[in-house]
Scaffold this motif. Sequence first.
Motif, PDB file in Angstrom:
ATOM      1  N   ALA A   1       2.262  -7.700 -26.210  1.00 29.05           N
ATOM      2  CA  ALA A   1       2.125  -6.810 -27.360  1.00 29.05           C
ATOM      3  C   ALA A   1       1.126  -5.698 -27.060  1.00 29.05           C
ATOM      4  N   ILE A   2      -0.020  -6.062 -26.474  1.00 27.71           N
ATOM      5  CA  ILE A   2      -1.048  -5.063 -26.166  1.00 27.71           C
ATOM      6  C   ILE A   2      -0.497  -4.003 -25.208  1.00 27.71           C
ATOM      7  N   ALA A   3       0.311  -4.421 -24.246  1.00 27.12           N
ATOM      8  CA  ALA A   3       0.890  -3.459 -23.299  1.00 27.12           C
ATOM      9  C   ALA A   3       1.769  -2.441 -24.026  1.00 27.12           C
ATOM     10  N   LYS A   4       2.565  -2.913 -25.006  1.00 24.16           N
ATOM     11  CA  LYS A   4       3.424  -1.984 -25.762  1.00 24.16           C
ATOM     12  C   LYS A   4       2.594  -1.071 -26.658  1.00 24.16           C
ATOM     13  N   PHE A   5       1.549  -1.643 -27.297  1.00 21.95           N
ATOM     14  CA  PHE A   5       0.699  -0.813 -28.146  1.00 21.95           C
ATOM     15  C   PHE A   5      -0.026   0.254 -27.324  1.00 21.95           C
ATOM     16  N   GLU A   6      -0.418  -0.108 -26.115  1.00 23.08           N
ATOM     17  CA  GLU A   6      -1.082   0.853 -25.245  1.00 23.08           C
ATOM     18  C   GLU A   6      -0.137   1.990 -24.876  1.00 23.08           C
ATOM     19  N   THR A   7       1.131   1.641 -24.584  1.00 23.04           N
ATOM     20  CA  THR A   7       2.124   2.670 -24.277  1.00 23.04           C
ATOM     21  C   THR A   7       2.347   3.586 -25.469  1.00 23.04           C
ATOM     22  N   ALA A   8       2.469   2.977 -26.657  1.00 18.44           N
ATOM     23  CA  ALA A   8       2.668   3.782 -27.869  1.00 18.44           C
ATOM     24  C   ALA A   8       1.487   4.718 -28.084  1.00 18.44           C
ATOM     25  N   ASN A   9       0.278   4.204 -27.836  1.00 10.26           N
ATOM     26  CA  ASN A   9      -0.914   5.034 -28.013  1.00 10.26           C
ATOM     27  C   ASN A   9      -0.960   6.179 -27.007  1.00 10.26           C
ATOM     28  N   ASP A  10      -0.492   5.938 -25.790  1.00  8.80           N
ATOM     29  CA  ASP A  10      -0.414   7.012 -24.794  1.00  8.80           C
ATOM     30  C   ASP A  10       0.547   8.105 -25.249  1.00  8.80           C
ATOM     31  N   LYS A  11       1.660   7.697 -25.846  1.00  6.79           N
ATOM     32  CA  LYS A  11       2.657   8.667 -26.310  1.00  6.79           C
ATOM     33  C   LYS A  11       2.161   9.433 -27.537  1.00  6.79           C
TER      34      LYS A  11
END
Length: 646
Positions: A552-562
């Motif tokens: 989950a953290i990996a996906k949230f990090e990607t979303a935050n980068d975008k």
Amino acid sequence: MAEDESAGGKPAAPDPAGLGFAMGAHDPATAEEVRAYLREQTRLARLQGQNLVELNAFEMSHLKWRRFNDQMRGALQMMLVAIGVLVVVGIAAAIWSAARDDSVVIDAFAVPPDLAQKGLTGDVAASELLDRLASLQARIDSSRAASTYAGSGGLKVEIPDTGVSIGEAYRYLAGWLGNQTHISGEIYRNEKGIVLTTRVGANAGAKFAGPESDLDTLIDRAAENIYRQTQPFRYSVYLQSHNRLAESEPIQRDLAFNGPRSERPWAFAVMTYYPIGRGDIETALAYAQKAVELDPDLPLAQVNLAGDESIAGHEERELLASEAGVRSLAGEGRHKILEKAANVMAVELSAAVGEETGDYAAALSQYGKLFAIPDFEGTQESGIYMAAADDARLHDLAASRRMLGARRDAGIFTIAANDYGWNLPNVAFPRFEQMAALGDWQAARADLQTTLSTPDGRNLINALQARLQAWPWLALAEAKTGDAKAAWALIGQTPLDCYLCLRVRGEIAAAQKNWNGAAYWFEQAATQDPSIPFAYTDWGAMLLAKGDTKGAIAKFETANDKAPHFADPLEMWGEALVAENRSDLALAKFAEAARYAPHWGRLHLKWGEALVWAGKPDEARKQFALAAGLDLSATDRTELARARLH
């Protein structure tokens, strides 16, 4: 020998003056004569000197006068040259203006003598036609700047002067060098009444017959016919705005495929409206893309492309078109449309960019600008719906309610049905968003069902605007209320290139705890529109519900980068860190999320819980107090009550 002789020279001649003096030295009379002579010579010398002074003054005065005459003569010559240059420039300007004159000129009509005696002279008939054309033009509501039209030189009646005049000379030049369109015609009688004939240039005349009492109606019909020939784009927009689409579409089609280069991008940009009304999104997109290809700097083309991509569910393409539109409006493209339209388009496109990147605060700032400028085609009202929805997406439900007031979600369809629709790049349902944010999915489903059952809602389902932007949310509400079968049946009617439709498929699968199925659909959405953050956020939320905190953290990090200004992935990132017993790290994520969504009740609740785990009870109580004053779901309110007891 004397000294001079001893020097080898001749004896010197005697000096009379010296001799006189010498003699006078011994003769007083002679001395007096010498003195008198000298006095006379002195006086004569003085007179000669004075004469020379006066002569010099005269000569100087004469020279100055000659110089003045020369200067005046030079100035006169320069003035003559300047006048000549001005005449040449004036003639050149007149020729240049005449060569560029593309106005529509109405010549005096030929009329029967009895009508002329009643006051309907040829000049009056021409002026009446001019008035009808001007009235017709004033009723056209278009964003296009007048200077971009062919034949934008205006309408006028020209009555020839007698004799030769500057006006007649210019008319001759304009007729010879320019591109004027001359309207001529006549009125004559037949056995049934009168016949009004009008001609546009060398085209065949159009006849309008009827009783004399219907002359005003005949002139109206003639005006429409002339406007169709001289201003086809404007006339088509006029027909479109008066719901005469069957007459409007062929005119735009002819301009789009056969018209002059200057008209084709405009025509393709407008052509996109017709297939949208028939539910043909593929053709609409093809027209919008062609308009952008022909003129990438045309704001209307970018706006319509962004709107069509939004309706189709192509959110990344909508984002790109919106950004291109913003750039166009910041450059030369701004001058191609009316100022009031440019102001509105710039605001709404910028708001769409914020919405597609989760930066709802930036979008709301743009809507604030929208409310401060004049309305254009219903933008003020549509802006209220969009801003209210963005407030709800920002988890500020109180602000959303204030913005929406007594309006209901069905109102957005009414606006879309009554306006051109380009000002609705996204259809938003703020009351649905408010209820969904509180987890009240029963109420959310009922609200959307009511909205879609209205006449405008049913009509726009056929036009795709509701089908691709409302059905997915209704399917999600069905899934959240436990009717997975109905949810799959509804979402199954939506296409697989629709970003929201793919996300909702993932949400439905997640509601059934079909984690692999959900991951598949979220991956499809993220692959299709990789710059948009929402599928990554949904994916992370699913993994968090599954218990996979690291994933989950990996996906949230990607979303935050975008989308660094999107609060949702930051807040859930904090929740995932708390689940991993890293409340110390979670505090920073909650604080960052609060920068973008300061009125989110659940955020302050979870922030307070993290502070409790971090051993900061006083700070936790402050966060719990903030949460208590904000909107919370029923589950969150129960959790808050429990947390405040400890």
